[in-house]
Design a protein around this motif. Structure first.
Motif, PDB file in Angstrom:
ATOM      1  N   TYR A  69       1.062  -1.071  -0.293  1.00 33.23           N
ATOM      2  CA  TYR A  69       0.429   0.084   0.672  1.00 33.23           C
ATOM      3  C   TYR A  69       0.872   1.569   0.236  1.00 33.23           C
ATOM      4  O   TYR A  69       0.828   2.290  -0.693  1.00 33.23           O
ATOM      5  CB  TYR A  69      -0.976   0.225   1.194  1.00 33.23           C
ATOM      6  CG  TYR A  69      -1.381   1.123   1.444  1.00 33.23           C
ATOM      7  CD1 TYR A  69      -2.730   1.542   0.817  1.00 33.23           C
ATOM      8  CD2 TYR A  69      -1.258   1.608   2.678  1.00 33.23           C
ATOM      9  CE1 TYR A  69      -3.441   2.512   0.717  1.00 33.23           C
ATOM     10  CE2 TYR A  69      -2.327   3.206   2.798  1.00 33.23           C
ATOM     11  CZ  TYR A  69      -3.296   3.719   1.886  1.00 33.23           C
ATOM     12  OH  TYR A  69      -4.158   5.108   1.644  1.00 33.23           O
ATOM     13  N   GLU A  73       0.732   4.344  -2.252  1.00 34.67           N
ATOM     14  CA  GLU A  73      -0.316   5.766  -1.559  1.00 34.67           C
ATOM     15  C   GLU A  73      -0.742   6.750  -2.993  1.00 34.67           C
ATOM     16  O   GLU A  73      -1.373   7.181  -2.430  1.00 34.67           O
ATOM     17  CB  GLU A  73      -0.133   5.739  -0.292  1.00 34.67           C
ATOM     18  CG  GLU A  73      -0.964   6.675   0.461  1.00 34.67           C
ATOM     19  CD  GLU A  73      -0.381   7.091   1.690  1.00 34.67           C
ATOM     20  OE1 GLU A  73      -1.032   6.230   2.971  1.00 34.67           O
ATOM     21  OE2 GLU A  73       0.592   6.770   2.428  1.00 34.67           O
ATOM     22  N   LEU A 135      -6.368  -2.415  -1.375  1.00 36.56           N
ATOM     23  CA  LEU A 135      -6.822  -1.384  -1.230  1.00 36.56           C
ATOM     24  C   LEU A 135      -7.769  -2.127  -0.093  1.00 36.56           C
ATOM     25  O   LEU A 135      -9.347  -2.276  -0.675  1.00 36.56           O
ATOM     26  CB  LEU A 135      -6.827  -0.413  -2.022  1.00 36.56           C
ATOM     27  CG  LEU A 135      -7.931   0.903  -1.687  1.00 36.56           C
ATOM     28  CD1 LEU A 135      -7.149   2.090  -0.401  1.00 36.56           C
ATOM     29  CD2 LEU A 135      -8.105   1.270  -2.856  1.00 36.56           C
TER      30      LEU A 135
END
Length: 693
Positions: A69, A73, A135
């Motif tokens: 992630y 980001e 996500l």
């Protein structure tokens, strides 16, 4: 407003061209509009970024980041910020006046975020499958909730503030300097909902909605904008007692006369103002335009629902034809002129002796029509030579004869003038039209010609008889058309009452039981124009006038519509019948039978035959009496030709009416007010005539 000017080289003031000024104003308005759009767009980006980081903080405060992630980001932040903003633009949420937003705008706003959720979950699946980036769905949901709440603040803050003010206004003490008007809205549909919302967010307009009335039982017990739908018209007494309103507002834009009359009759007894919306095409127009509520017009309460125009009948009378109107500057005549031009006459000849009226109609028409389409001719129907010259010059194909003396009391004191103008003027017009080859002739008559009780009515009956007896003498198609009182004509009862109300009263009614038929001038004229196509052999046509109206009730309604209480704020004085005045007017004789025509609002009477030889002899004698100005002789002769019984009955009715007026004058104000509240009238003294049906 300051004028846009500048000094030229010679020092003279030069005005900036209007087009440049308007263009500058438009550019300024456009600039302000886009400034607001851009500001909202920037705020949305900021709110979405803030929502992303708020959702991130809420998710990962005590939980580790998902797989890969952090490496993605920043792209994820850009995507998650861009998608709601782009969808808000796609759903047209940047070009809305949110202060006046309704259900459609709210649905679009929420819908953009629902679609955003769907798209973000699709992106989540793609990232997981193709890039091995996790996500979490919870983060998406939290982000969308934060973004929806934050971006709604600049859009719906005015609504929220309005509702807060609404609650505060509802708790205002009675001692406030200008407390808002407690308002009950009739009509709990889309229009009523938008109007309720407008009143809430615009407290400066001075209306505080407290409840709705609607006749749809399914809506009862529910609420709109925080206000209950308290019931229907049958519950209005209890609703009034519970909510104690200061004003009713009718929020239905497509009511017929009969529907409006029913609503008014139920609401008017509370003696508080009743307001209506202006003619606005849709509910959104109520929300986004300046709004001025208006009182109910008395014309909207009188008569039946209007008939539709039969275009083929109007075309036969006026389209592409030369049309002449005698008395063209009068109330009926001027409207005949307007509609003849509107319906496409080839040329219009306006014939009248009234100088001021002719000047006024010319001032009106020159602004609306090409001056080559009409001609103004000063003259009187008493002059046969003048008529002959005008007919020869313009060669009209259709002539509407509206020139007449019409005021009953005036013709009682000038009977010779009534006969000269209304009878022999009509005779001149008919004879000259026949000589000139006019194809259609229509006499505008009156209900006062039926069983006439006054000289004016008798003179109009004699004019009808002229049409009947002359119809067989040539090829000209002839007819007369009868109808009752028209609303708003000069000297008619409504303008008289309104002036008396403005002056503080009293409003003068001749008798508590007097009744009259009423119709608006435009509708009466439309029917007269269509009657022209039906004219043939001297028929007398009768217009469907609906039900007759008590003049006393009319006076009460006018007083209430002007915000007063009858016999409390404005007194009603009974003066007694005037000479020649009847309690009830009729549209046909008892012996006349009525048939339908091809138009549902026009009926034709089957007339009794007239002995033309005897009638012509009577006319010759009548003319000789008129020329020597023998007023007593005129009155006697006129009522030798037409039935005298109604005249004698009217004299008896007047004597009785004067006695009743004298007795009522002795009543106290309290007794008069109680009489109004109870709707009491004495029993009619003669048979009531129903509308032709």
């Amino acid at each position: 407003m300051a004028k846009q000017t500048k000094k030229n080289a010679d020092g003279r003031t030069e005005r900036k061209p209007r087009g440049i000024k308007n263009k500058a104003n438009n550019m300024r308005a456009l600039s302000l509009r886009y400034r607001g759009v851009i500001l909202t767009f920037i705020l949305d980006i900021g709110f979405c970024l803030a929502s992303f980081w708020a959702a991130r903080a809420a998710m990962f405060k005590e939980v580790a980041f998902p797989v890969n992630y952090t490496n993605f980001e920043i792209p994820i932040m850009i995507i998650m910020t861009a998608i709601p903003v782009c969808l808000l633009a796609l759903f047209n949420c940047y070009n809305v006046m949110w202060k006046f937003a309704g259900r459609i705008e709210f649905i679009k706003f929420v819908g953009s975020y629902i679609v955003s959720v769907v798209i973000l979950f699709i992106i989540k699946a793609i990232l997981d499958a193709s890039f091995n980036v996790q996500l979490w769905g919870t983060q998406i949901v939290i982000y969308i909730v934060f973004a929806l709440v934050l971006t709604s603040i600049p859009r719906f803050s005015s609504l929220i503030v309005g509702y807060v003010k609404h609650v505060r206004r509802g708790n205002l003490s009675s001692g406030a300097s200008e407390p808002p008007k407690r308002t009950i809205i009739y009509g709990a549909g889309n229009v009523g909902s938008v109007l309720n919302n407008r009143f809430i967010i615009n407290p400066d307009e001075g209306y505080l909605p407290v409840a709705f009335i609607d006749d749809d039982n399914d809506k009862h017990g529910r609420s709109i904008g925080g206000n209950p739908v308290a019931g229907g018209l049958d519950d209005v007494e209890a609703i009034f007692e519970h909510f104690e309103p200061d004003v009713f507002v009718i929020a239905i834009t497509d009511l017929t006369k009969s529907q409006l009359r029913t609503i008014y009759e139920r609401l008017s007894k509370f003696n508080i103002p009743i307001k209506m919306l202006p003619p606005i095409s849709d509910a959104q127009g109520i929300a986004t335009t300046s709004l001025t509520l208006h009182d109910i017009k008395i014309e909207s309460l009188l008569g039946r629902d209007e008939f539709k125009v039969r275009q083929e009948l109007v075309d036969m009378s006026v389209k592409d034809k030369v049309v002449m109107v005698t008395g063209g500057a009068g109330s009926i005549g001027s409207e005949l002129c307007r509609q003849a031009l509107n319906f496409g006459c080839k040329h219009l000849v306006i014939f009248d002796q009234h100088e001021n009226g002719m000047f006024n109609i010319d001032q009106e028409f020159v602004k609306k029509y090409d001056p080559s389409r009409y001609s103004l001719i000063m003259g009187t129907v008493r002059e046969a030579d003048k008529l002959a010259a005008v007919l020869e010059k313009f060669k009209p194909e259709t002539l509407f004869h509206a020139a007449a003396y019409k005021h009953v009391p005036m013709m009682e004191i000038a009977p010779t003038e009534a006969v000269k103008n209304n009878v022999f003027g009509t005779k001149n017009v008919i004879e000259q039209c026949q000589k000139a080859g006019v194809k259609r002739f229509v006499l505008v008559s009156t209900d006062k010609a039926v069983n006439p009780a006054n000289v004016m009515g008798a003179s109009k009956r004699l004019a009808e008889m002229l049409v009947q007896t002359r119809a067989s003498q040539g090829k000209m198609q002839m007819a007369a058309v009868r109808f009752g009182n028209v609303l708003g004509s000069s000297g008619s009862v409504i303008p008289t009452f309104l002036k008396q109300i403005r002056d503080g009263g009293p409003v003068t009614v001749t008798d508590r039981n007097i009744k009259r038929y009423f119709m608006t001038i435009p509708e009466a004229v439309r029917l007269v124009l269509q009657t022209g196509a039906l004219a043939s052999s001297g028929e007398v046509f009768v217009l469907d006038m609906g039900d007759p109206v008590y003049i006393y009730d009319l006076a009460c309604n006018l007083i209430r519509l002007n915000g007063y209480v009858p016999n409390k704020d404005i007194q009603i004085k009974i003066s007694g019948l005037r000479p020649g005045e009847k309690l009830f007017e009729e549209l046909r004789y008892d012996k006349e039978k009525v048939d339908k025509t091809m138009h549902e609002g026009i009926f034709v009477t089957k007339l009794e035959k007239i002995d033309k030889k005897k009638f012509d002899a009577d006319l010759a004698e009548l003319k000789a009496i008129a020329e020597r100005e023998d007023e007593a002789g005129i009155e006697k002769k006129v009522f030798d030709i037409v039935p005298r019984a109604a005249r004698e009955q009217a004299i008896k009715e007047r004597e009785s009416s004067m006695r009743a007026a004298a007795a009522e004058a002795k009543m106290t104000e309290t007794e008069q007010a109680e009489t109004v509240e109870q709707g009491e009238r004495t029993a009619p003294t003669s048979g009531e005539t129903q509308a032709v049906a």
